[in-house]
Design a protein around this motif. Sequence first.
Motif, mmCIF file in Angstrom:
data_model
loop_
_atom_site.group_PDB
_atom_site.id
_atom_site.type_symbol
_atom_site.label_atom_id
_atom_site.label_comp_id
_atom_site.label_asym_id
_atom_site.label_seq_id
_atom_site.Cartn_x
_atom_site.Cartn_y
_atom_site.Cartn_z
ATOM 1 N N ASN A 128 -0.669 -6.241 -4.394
ATOM 2 C CA ASN A 128 0.168 -7.399 -4.074
ATOM 3 C C ASN A 128 0.233 -8.375 -5.249
ATOM 4 O O ASN A 128 1.284 -8.966 -5.526
ATOM 5 N N ASN A 185 3.677 -9.514 -7.129
ATOM 6 C CA ASN A 185 4.023 -10.933 -7.255
ATOM 7 C C ASN A 185 4.328 -11.295 -8.703
ATOM 8 O O ASN A 185 5.258 -12.079 -8.979
ATOM 9 N N LYS A 203 7.169 -6.165 -0.992
ATOM 10 C CA LYS A 203 6.208 -7.093 -0.402
ATOM 11 C C LYS A 203 6.201 -7.000 1.117
ATOM 12 O O LYS A 203 5.141 -7.071 1.759
ATOM 13 N N MET A 241 4.392 -3.772 1.984
ATOM 14 C CA MET A 241 2.960 -3.886 1.702
ATOM 15 C C MET A 241 2.256 -4.778 2.719
ATOM 16 O O MET A 241 1.076 -4.586 3.012
ATOM 17 N N GLU A 242 2.956 -5.742 3.280
ATOM 18 C CA GLU A 242 2.365 -6.575 4.322
ATOM 19 C C GLU A 242 2.074 -5.737 5.568
ATOM 20 O O GLU A 242 1.035 -5.909 6.221
ATOM 21 N N ARG A 275 -0.981 -3.755 4.756
ATOM 22 C CA ARG A 275 -2.189 -4.587 4.823
ATOM 23 C C ARG A 275 -2.653 -4.759 6.267
ATOM 24 O O ARG A 275 -3.854 -4.722 6.563
#
Length: 292
Positions: A255, A259, A278, A281-282, A285
């Motif tokens: 992450n 970013n 993102k 990937m959230e 996670r």
Amino acid sequence: MLKSMTGYGKGEATAEQGTFTVEIRSVNHRYGEVSVRMPRGFMALENEVKRAVSAQLKRGKIDVSVQWEEALAGESLPRIDTALARAYFTTFNHLAGELGLLGQVPLSLVIAQKGVLREGSTTLTEDDYRDQLLSAVQAAVTTMGAMRTREGEALTADLAARRAQVAEWTAQIRKRTPAVVIEYRQKLKARLEQLLEGTEMDEARLAQEVALMADRCDVTEELVRLASHFTQFDEALRLPEPVGRKLDFLMQEMNREVNTIGSKSSDAEITSLVIRIKAEMEKMREQVQNIE
């Protein structure tokens, strides 16, 4: 193979003296935390139960419930703790005298006090029942382990698919990056030509500006590190030991690189890809938080 931290298991062990029933429930937790609820007569075995569970379930908030059903419990007579009853009787008589109350302390009051009247099961000793209890615990742990493994298989498939999608979008960023510099040079040159209105352009100055822009937007290092994290992530998915913490750390590093790529780029297409990555990937996670 990954294992989920969420699960349920039940185990029983029956012998001539009675039956132990053990239920285990676990939910997500950063560390391994085991709590045990069991009959008072077996509390001396609590630490052994915790060790047996912790040896196989490494992470999660794990609640263990132990129930005991004594064989022919209805025919067993309760025991009276005479010494405790006598102590209560003496204390109540003394209190009555202090308060100036008349009459004898009723037997019903003494018997109603905690610990005076005990079930026959209180005579059980830890040595007699240790093996039977731990056998029930092992059966419950085995059942839970199978459930956590099944959920882990589903998590593995989901994470692998999402990781592949993120890698595909990252490859598109890698492919797009050189074109961004070329397009920037073309746009800058066209704008300068418009401003200069026929005046000779300083090609060296133009090249310098393009080089500065290319350096500011260069994400090669981030892409290389991201590829390394992808490889480590894939390897972790295949490890036999618990890898939840390692995957969580890798997600943080991935992450961070994404970013940085987003902050360096001013290209709309790359920015759009970064937003997609993102978001994906959230979701990864969130899944990783459930892994042992």
